[in-house]
Design an enzyme around this catalytic site. Structure first.
Site, PDB file in Angstrom:
ATOM      1  N   LYS A 139      -2.758  -1.634   3.573  1.00 42.70           N
ATOM      2  CA  LYS A 139      -2.781  -2.549   2.431  1.00 42.70           C
ATOM      3  C   LYS A 139      -1.584  -2.220   1.552  1.00 42.70           C
ATOM      4  CE  LYS A 139      -5.892  -4.168  -1.209  1.00 42.70           C
ATOM      5  NZ  LYS A 139      -4.865  -4.218  -2.230  1.00 42.70           N
ATOM      6  N   GLU A 159       3.704  -9.763   1.197  1.00 44.59           N
ATOM      7  CA  GLU A 159       3.834  -8.857   0.052  1.00 44.59           C
ATOM      8  C   GLU A 159       5.315  -8.521  -0.133  1.00 44.59           C
ATOM      9  OE1 GLU A 159       0.709  -8.377  -0.947  1.00 44.59           O
ATOM     10  OE2 GLU A 159       0.696  -6.659  -2.300  1.00 44.59           O
ATOM     11  N   LEU A 201      -9.418  -9.962  -1.999  1.00 42.30           N
ATOM     12  CA  LEU A 201     -10.270  -9.227  -1.069  1.00 42.30           C
ATOM     13  C   LEU A 201     -11.315  -8.419  -1.822  1.00 42.30           C
ATOM     14  CD1 LEU A 201      -7.578  -7.707   1.340  1.00 42.30           C
ATOM     15  CD2 LEU A 201      -9.097  -9.615   1.812  1.00 42.30           C
ATOM     16  N   CYS A 260      18.678  29.090 -17.090  1.00 37.72           N
ATOM     17  CA  CYS A 260      18.916  30.342 -17.785  1.00 37.72           C
ATOM     18  C   CYS A 260      19.980  31.056 -16.955  1.00 37.72           C
ATOM     19  CB  CYS A 260      17.643  31.176 -17.842  1.00 37.72           C
ATOM     20  SG  CYS A 260      18.002  32.879 -18.332  1.00 37.72           S
ATOM     21  N   CYS A 299      16.440  30.542 -23.476  1.00 35.16           N
ATOM     22  CA  CYS A 299      15.446  30.908 -22.471  1.00 35.16           C
ATOM     23  C   CYS A 299      14.262  31.561 -23.199  1.00 35.16           C
ATOM     24  CB  CYS A 299      16.039  31.887 -21.470  1.00 35.16           C
ATOM     25  SG  CYS A 299      14.801  32.595 -20.373  1.00 35.16           S
ATOM     26  N   CYS A 345      14.261  35.499 -22.249  1.00 37.97           N
ATOM     27  CA  CYS A 345      15.301  36.494 -22.541  1.00 37.97           C
ATOM     28  C   CYS A 345      16.241  36.041 -23.656  1.00 37.97           C
ATOM     29  CB  CYS A 345      16.099  36.833 -21.277  1.00 37.97           C
ATOM     30  SG  CYS A 345      17.155  35.484 -20.728  1.00 37.97           S
ATOM     31  N   LYS A 354     -10.310   0.858   0.103  1.00 38.93           N
ATOM     32  CA  LYS A 354      -9.380   1.459  -0.873  1.00 38.93           C
ATOM     33  C   LYS A 354      -9.354   2.981  -0.720  1.00 38.93           C
ATOM     34  CE  LYS A 354      -7.894  -0.564  -4.145  1.00 38.93           C
ATOM     35  NZ  LYS A 354      -7.699  -1.690  -5.013  1.00 38.93           N
TER      36      LYS A 354
HETATM   37  S1  IVH Z   1      -4.833 -10.088   3.742  1.00 36.30           S
HETATM   38  C1  IVH Z   1      -7.574 -13.593   2.377  1.00 36.30           C
HETATM   39  N1  IVH Z   1      -3.421  -8.001   4.326  1.00 36.30           N
HETATM   40  O1  IVH Z   1      -4.134  -7.074  -1.244  1.00 36.30           O
HETATM   41  C2  IVH Z   1      -7.012 -12.254   2.427  1.00 36.30           C
HETATM   42  N2  IVH Z   1      -3.709  -8.552   2.035  1.00 36.30           N
HETATM   43  O2  IVH Z   1      -6.608  -6.747  -2.813  1.00 36.30           O
HETATM   44  C3  IVH Z   1      -5.571 -12.270   2.580  1.00 36.30           C
HETATM   45  N3  IVH Z   1      -2.543  -7.069   0.483  1.00 36.30           N
HETATM   46  O3  IVH Z   1      -4.099 -10.203  -2.754  1.00 36.30           O
HETATM   47  C4  IVH Z   1      -4.989 -10.969   2.293  1.00 36.30           C
HETATM   48  N4  IVH Z   1      -1.667  -5.771   2.030  1.00 36.30           N
HETATM   49  O4  IVH Z   1      -1.867  -9.298  -1.984  1.00 36.30           O
HETATM   50  C5  IVH Z   1      -3.913  -8.758   3.342  1.00 36.30           C
HETATM   51  N5  IVH Z   1      -2.152  -6.206   5.001  1.00 36.30           N
HETATM   52  C6  IVH Z   1      -2.645  -6.960   4.022  1.00 36.30           C
HETATM   53  C7  IVH Z   1      -2.381  -6.707   2.665  1.00 36.30           C
HETATM   54  C8  IVH Z   1      -2.946  -7.536   1.684  1.00 36.30           C
HETATM   55  C9  IVH Z   1      -1.764  -6.009   0.737  1.00 36.30           C
HETATM   56  C10 IVH Z   1      -2.855  -7.538  -0.874  1.00 36.30           C
HETATM   57  C11 IVH Z   1      -2.879  -9.023  -1.059  1.00 36.30           C
HETATM   58  C12 IVH Z   1      -4.211  -9.323  -1.696  1.00 36.30           C
HETATM   59  C13 IVH Z   1      -4.661  -7.992  -2.167  1.00 36.30           C
HETATM   60  C14 IVH Z   1      -6.181  -7.923  -2.202  1.00 36.30           C
END
Ligand code: IVH
Length: 753
Positions: free
Chosen positions: A116, A178, A83, A430, A412, A415, A318
């Site tokens: 994420k 994940e 992503l 202490c 300590c 003290c 992010k």
């Molecule tokens: S969607 C084509 N959804 O973030 C896109 N990815 O920085 C499919 N990740 O490699 C990914 N949580 O491992 C998606 N809710 C989420 C996610 C997620 C974590 C990870 C994933 C990806 C990475 C990208």
């Protein structure tokens, strides 16, 4: 006969699939753990007898095997994309504008928003509903075949759909998700490491990765890994049109889905919710490093295509980084009011998430040793939400040989009393209650708003009073008079009058508040209330603690000479000796409810080969100790370490003197009679969350006055969660546990009924 067995194997497999799903995905088990174990055992025995009938997706396969010794590389059925990142609102709006330019004029974009997850990406293939392969992302084209390991993760269905009433299996389905550790599982894992004297794992993400790449899948099976699924890579035999619908379908198939995914018709509305997610970040069960935004309409997403390895239809928003690496220059020592010694890392200043950090908590010296943190090390620092920044661990690969070991000081620093490490504790203390640093911290805490709340007595006043010899401990505060105070710099008549008035008011604080102000390690307001609900006065509590302390001394005195002559000490004997020498921590909690004390003790002590009369003496003393300890140790919510802290605190002559002086000065040390307004909430347990129309303590008092109980965390025993404005994660937990969530008005209605 064998036909019956074949049928039974199939039945058991099916039942166990359902129970695993109910337990790990829905969080709503319908059978006990013991019942589950029994079914599992029966299946395993039948499969051993009739291996040919073992189904390829049998739940017994989850325990792992060591067959997959290394990981062959396997091609992914479609590129596993990553992503693009966005860091602020502007990036997100630019992303949308770019996409709108690529789509036909007038196109509208709706979005799905999800946390994420900060774990390890995996790709899982199901053929005709059966899990046939699981691979890591690898380079996006080829991944490591970790099928045997992934199969051990209980939240990954070995066969879909788990509930065939909901939908049917697609011919072939490749999903992406994940693998991670829930925060509590990770903490439990590290607790286990500590207990075994092994090094600690640094963070959940790397540990999840390491766990999934174990050569022996039985090792993976031992770790409490979880997997969430969030994406379809490839599906045959099913038409998917929207991301939102896809998530629903995956859920119906029985996959573990990220709760709280949201769908938005406009980017504006989505952006508005982002600050709320940042706040919630620390309440979630797992670590997240941002949010993922995906175009909901899959035809549009396809049309947008891919740049490099990133699909245009999705983006990662992010969160500000919470971790950074910097160098540890020095370790300074703080001594708190309980005497606890806390090491603090002095760092080369580093910018983390908008703030410059130059010192960070190192927790305790055991942790420093467990993580092998050294002077001069490069260390990973975490700064998350309101938590004080702390050192996660060293970057061992950055060492140049100039680093040196960090050890706790012998004395300590304030003290010069020799530091001690109490049994079962990770911290050093202490032990000198008159240590000037401890006295200062004790007094500061004692007068503070959360404790006795004595207005007009800030740290500077305390310092001046100590220097002038007007106070040496908490109790002295209640003996202050106007004349010597008027001599102090800056103390005019009005100021002295006000101070004496607030001291006088503080004398009648509720008993639980007085107890919580004494600075007993672990006894904050919740524990103090629990205690004062069960002990009507400080005198009774003191008496109980002294009785326990005396019984403990008697026990160890009886046990010690019996252990001394034991020869051939091994680990087993050492464990027994340890238990006998720390009976309050080690024996009382174990045997509190034992109705066969003699035989259980007999089994424990067998390796010591004691004479029957020696055994009897130990047993009698232990029975006495348990009887003495019961009023304190049996309080629900009070663990053995806390109970022991209380016993040790009250056994200390200095503390006894302070209490007696406070009592003589007229400080309240007695619980008020409970005013019972009614009993309409009798037997019901409530958890409060969010902002109410009145302070939460008032709601608590209302519940208690009507016979109900208020506890801090949601469990199966909770009757209702009462949610005010902006409630916390307790609501999520309630929903997961099928606990009703009600409003403050609903609560009042319950009482009125
Ligand atoms: S969607 C084509 N959804 O973030 C896109 N990815 O920085 C499919 N990740 O490699 C990914 N949580 O491992 C998606 N809710 C989420 C996610 C997620 C974590 C990870 C994933 C990806 C990475 C990208």
């Amino acid at each position: 006969m064998s036909l019956d067995s074949q049928q039974r194997i199939a039945d058991l497999s099916e039942q166990l699939h359902q129970h695993i799903y109910r337990y790990f995905v829905l969080n709503a088990p319908t059978i006990s753990d013991a019942e589950y174990d029994r079914l599992f055992q029966e299946l395993r025995e039948l499969e051993t007898q009739y291996p040919d009938f073992t189904l390829p997706d049998s739940p017994t396969q989850r325990v792992g095997s060591d067959l997959a010794a290394d990981f062959p590389k396997v091609p992914h059925p479609a590129p596993i994309l990553s992503l693009a990142n966005a860091f602020d609102e502007g990036d997100l709006r630019a992303w949308e504008e770019r996409n709108l330019r690529l789509l036909p004029a007038g196109a509208q974009l709706a979005y799905v928003l999800q946390p994420k997850l900060d774990g390890l990406s995996i790709v899982i293939t199901y053929e005709e509903g059966v899990l046939t392969r699981a691979a890591t992302r690898g380079n996006g084209e080829l991944g490591d075949d970790v099928t045997a390991n992934v199969k051990t993760i209980p939240s990954v269905p070995l066969r879909i759909p788990v509930d065939s009433d909901l939908c049917s299996a697609p011919e072939r389905l490749v999903v992406r998700g994940e693998v991670l550790f829930h925060k509590d599982s990770f903490e439990a894992l590290n607790k286990e490491q500590t207990a075994q004297g092994l090094p600690l794992y640094v963070n959940p993400r790397n540990t999840a990765s390491g766990s999934l790449k174990q050569k022996d899948s039985r090792e993976t099976a031992k770790r409490e890994l979880t997997a969430y699924i969030y994406n379809v890579v490839d599906s045959r035999g099913i038409e998917l049109t929207s991301e939102w619908q896809t998530l629903q379908w995956l859920k119906d198939l029985g996959f573990n889905m990220i709760a709280d995914a949201q769908v938005f018709d406009h980017l504006d509305e989505l952006i508005e919710t982002l600050p709320r997610w940042l706040e919630r970040r620390n309440e979630l069960a797992y670590e997240i490093d941002g949010m993922v935004l995906k175009v909901d309409n899959l035809a549009q997403a396809r049309e947008l295509g891919v740049v490099g390895k990133d699909p245009r239809g999705a983006v990662a928003y992010k969160f500000p980084a919470e971790e950074a690496i910097t160098q540890l220059i020095d370790v300074t020592i703080n001594v708190g009011r309980t005497g606890k010694v806390t090491p603090t890392a002095q760092l080369v200043p580093v910018f983390i998430g908008g703030v410059t950090v130059s010192n960070a908590s190192l927790h305790n010296f055991d942790q420093i040793a467990a993580l092998d943190i050294r002077f001069g090390d490069h260390v990973v620092i975490k700064r998350s939400g309101d938590v004080i920044p702390y050192v996660i661990g060293p970057v061992a690969s950055a060492r140049d040989g100039g680093e040196s070991t960090i050890l706790p000081p012998d004395e300590c620093p304030f003290c010069a009393t020799r530091l001690i490490q109490p049994a079962g504790a990770v911290d050093w203390f202490c032990p000198n209650p008159t240590c000037p640093e401890r006295v200062m911290r004790t007094l500061e805490f004692f007068v503070s708003r959360g404790a006795m709340d004595i207005e007009g007595m800030g740290p500077q006043t305390i310092d001046a009073l100590i220097k002038e010899g007007l106070i040496q401990d908490e109790a002295d505060i209640f003996y202050l008079t106007a004349e010597p105070l008027l001599q102090l710099e800056g103390f005019a008549e009005k100021k002295v009058e006000n101070l004496l008035a607030s001291i006088s008011t503080a004398k009648s604080r509720p008993f639980s508040q007085v107890l919580a102000s004494m600075g007993i390690d672990g006894v904050g307001s919740t524990v103090a209330s629990l205690i004062t609900d069960n002990f009507e006065s400080m005198g009774r509590l003191l008496e109980t603690a002294q009785t326990i302390s005396a019984a403990e001394n008697k026990f160890t005195e009886v046990a010690r000479p019996l252990i001394a002559p034991v020869e051939n000490r091994d680990a087993e004997i050492d464990k027994i000796v340890h238990r006998l020498m720390h009976p309050n921590l080690e024996l009382v909690p174990r045997y509190l409810d034992a109705d066969d004390l003699a035989s259980r003790l007999g089994r424990l002590l067998k390796p010591l080969s004691l004479f029957p009369d020696e055994m009897k003496r130990i047993e009698i003393c232990l029975a006495e100790l348990i009887a003495a300890a019961r009023p304190l140790h049996a309080l629900e919510g009070l663990g053995p370490i806390l109970a022991q802290n209380i016993v040790v605190w009250f056994a200390d002559a200095h503390h006894q003197k302070v209490l007696s002086k406070m009592f003589d000065a007229g400080v309240n040390m007695r619980a008020e009679e409970k005013t019972v307004a009614g009993s309409s909430l009798e037997g019901q347990t409530f958890v409060l969350t969010g902002t109410m129309s009145v302070p939460r303590d008032d709601i608590k008092a209302l519940v208690e006055a009507n016979g109900g109980k208020v506890t801090g965390s949601v469990s199966k025993k909770t009757s209702y969660v009462v949610a005010g404005d902006s409630p916390g994660s307790k609501v999520d937990k309630a929903l997961k546990n099928n606990v009703s969530v009600i409003s403050e008005d609903d609560l009042r209605a319950l009482i009125a009924d």
